[in-house]
Design an enzyme around this catalytic site. Structure first.
Site, PDB file in Angstrom:
ATOM      1  N   CYS A 246     -17.127 -78.912 107.072  1.00 28.60           N
ATOM      2  CA  CYS A 246     -18.114 -78.675 108.131  1.00 28.60           C
ATOM      3  C   CYS A 246     -17.520 -77.831 109.259  1.00 28.60           C
ATOM      4  O   CYS A 246     -17.270 -76.648 109.072  1.00 28.60           O
ATOM      5  CB  CYS A 246     -18.693 -79.992 108.618  1.00 28.60           C
ATOM      6  SG  CYS A 246     -20.307 -79.795 109.424  1.00 28.60           S
ATOM      7  N   HIS A 331     -21.089 -82.170 103.421  1.00 26.47           N
ATOM      8  CA  HIS A 331     -20.273 -83.383 103.565  1.00 26.47           C
ATOM      9  C   HIS A 331     -20.048 -84.050 102.211  1.00 26.47           C
ATOM     10  O   HIS A 331     -20.918 -84.778 101.727  1.00 26.47           O
ATOM     11  CB  HIS A 331     -20.946 -84.366 104.523  1.00 26.47           C
ATOM     12  CG  HIS A 331     -20.843 -83.954 105.951  1.00 26.47           C
ATOM     13  ND1 HIS A 331     -19.857 -84.423 106.791  1.00 26.47           N
ATOM     14  CD2 HIS A 331     -21.581 -83.090 106.681  1.00 26.47           C
ATOM     15  CE1 HIS A 331     -20.003 -83.873 107.987  1.00 26.47           C
ATOM     16  NE2 HIS A 331     -21.039 -83.061 107.948  1.00 26.47           N
ATOM     17  N   GLU A 333     -18.272 -86.513 101.558  1.00 28.04           N
ATOM     18  CA  GLU A 333     -18.146 -87.964 101.707  1.00 28.04           C
ATOM     19  C   GLU A 333     -19.503 -88.653 101.820  1.00 28.04           C
ATOM     20  O   GLU A 333     -19.589 -89.886 101.822  1.00 28.04           O
ATOM     21  CB  GLU A 333     -17.302 -88.298 102.940  1.00 28.04           C
ATOM     22  CG  GLU A 333     -18.021 -88.253 104.267  1.00 28.04           C
ATOM     23  CD  GLU A 333     -18.374 -86.865 104.760  1.00 28.04           C
ATOM     24  OE1 GLU A 333     -19.180 -86.745 105.688  1.00 28.04           O
ATOM     25  OE2 GLU A 333     -17.826 -85.880 104.205  1.00 28.04           O
TER      26      GLU A 333
END
Length: 355
Positions: A246, A331, A333
């Site tokens: 990001c 992202h 995650e």
């Protein structure tokens, strides 16, 4: 209690006050995720922003503090269509309303969030005020006009070096506002993790002799972090494996000589399609960013664009042709959102064991 949402262009939405009775000002953005309001609110990347939730029912499964992405709500405020406090989930520890109150967050419900989203899509992100106090429109306008964006990364970054012991590779995390789930993914892979403040000097990072360096997510404009760019350039040319996520992706792109720009309304949600060119495979990803990298600014002799957004073809990832450096805009995650791209943490791990 009545409340109003006042937009920078003069538009007013009426609603009901939720959370703290008061007044708040920030950048109005929208998020399309159907679940994950708790993770969204506690994501440091939302620092300075008021979040308009597209999904119409917020609060219906309560609050589970284990999924927080930081130690508090980071957003400046929240706008919802329907606020629910009658939670119905076995992991719920508290109500959505109490969560807002404990964090001193001003919110508004009963708003046509679809209309708010359409306005942002048409006119772009803008400043806004949520007010549940007896303030005049003149006073609200004055507050809006006087509001200025600050160095949000400085506000959310750790102030001290933190160490999480592990038996695997040593990873230095430069903290621009990294979500807890990024750290959890490294912990799940037994990494020995040291988290550094965002402005830590290159030599101090090298003191731990890291096997890899991760530049995580965070809020704001990457160009506001110009003072740390000399250290970012040293990091990416150190021949130590580097993974950017990001804001980390944007900073690395700038350090390689690329450029970034502010998007009209950004990508925020858990349903964004991304194409991985190296794997010849598409993924649904979680995203939260208002800035993007200009593809034509990248030096194609050194940089390969590895991921593109399937909605607007914006750059979603790059890698260097000769240095062990790769990045993604989305992202991997998740939290909230799909974790299909968690393989990128394994790729990072493989880089660290090979170099």
């Amino acid at each position: 209690m009545n409340s109003i949402l006042y937009l920078e262009d003069g538009t007013v939405f009426m609603g009901e006050a939720i959370g703290k009775v008061g007044i708040t000002v920030g950048e109005l953005v929208f998020n399309t995720s159907m679940t994950g309001y708790q993770e969204i609110l506690t994501d440091p990347s939302y620092s300075g922003q008021v979040i308009n939730m597209c999904y119409p029912y917020i609060g219906n499964y309560g609050i589970d503090h284990k999924v927080n992405q930081s130690d508090k709500i980071q957003a400046k405020g929240i706008v919802v269509k329907n606020r629910y406090n009658n939670t119905s989930h076995y992991l719920s520890e508290d109500s959505f309303e109490n969560f807002l109150l404990r964090n001193d967050i001003v919110g508004i419900s009963g708003v046509d969030t679809r209309s708010v989203t359409k306005k942002i899509r048409s006119h772009g992100t803008m400043k806004c005020v949520i007010c549940s106090e007896n303030e005049s429109i003149y006073e609200i306008k004055e507050l809006l006009n006087s509001y200025k964006y600050t160095n949000l990364v400085e506000e959310v970054s750790t102030k001290t070096v933190k160490h999480i012991k592990g038996s695997g590779p040593k990873v230095a995390v430069l903290d621009f506002g990294a979500k807890r789930n990024i750290i959890r993914n490294l912990m799940n892979r037994n990494c020995d993790i040291t988290i550094f403040p965002y402005d830590t000097k290159y030599d101090n990072i090298m003191d731990i002799n890291p096997d890899g360096i991760l530049l995580g997510n965070g809020p704001g404009n990457p160009k506001d972090l110009e003072k740390i760019m000399p250290d970012i350039k040293k990091i990416i040319t150190s021949r130590i494996p580097v993974f950017g996520i990001c804001l980390g992706h944007q900073l690395i792109s700038l350090a390689f000589g690329g450029d970034t720009y502010k998007m009209k309304f950004g990508h925020r949600g858990g349903n964004h399609g991304v194409y991985d060119r190296d794997m010849d495979k598409a993924f649904i990803t979680s995203q939260n960013h208002g800035y993007a990298v200009k593809e034509n600014s990248l030096n194609k002799k050194d940089i390969v664009v590895t991921h593109i957004n399937l909605n607007d073809n914006t750059v979603e990832g790059i890698r260097h042709k000769s240095l062990p450096v790769f990045t993604v805009q989305f992202h991997p995650e998740g939290c909230p959102g799909p974790t299909d791209t968690a393989y990128l943490f394994d790729k990072f791990l493989k880089f660290m064991t090979l170099v």
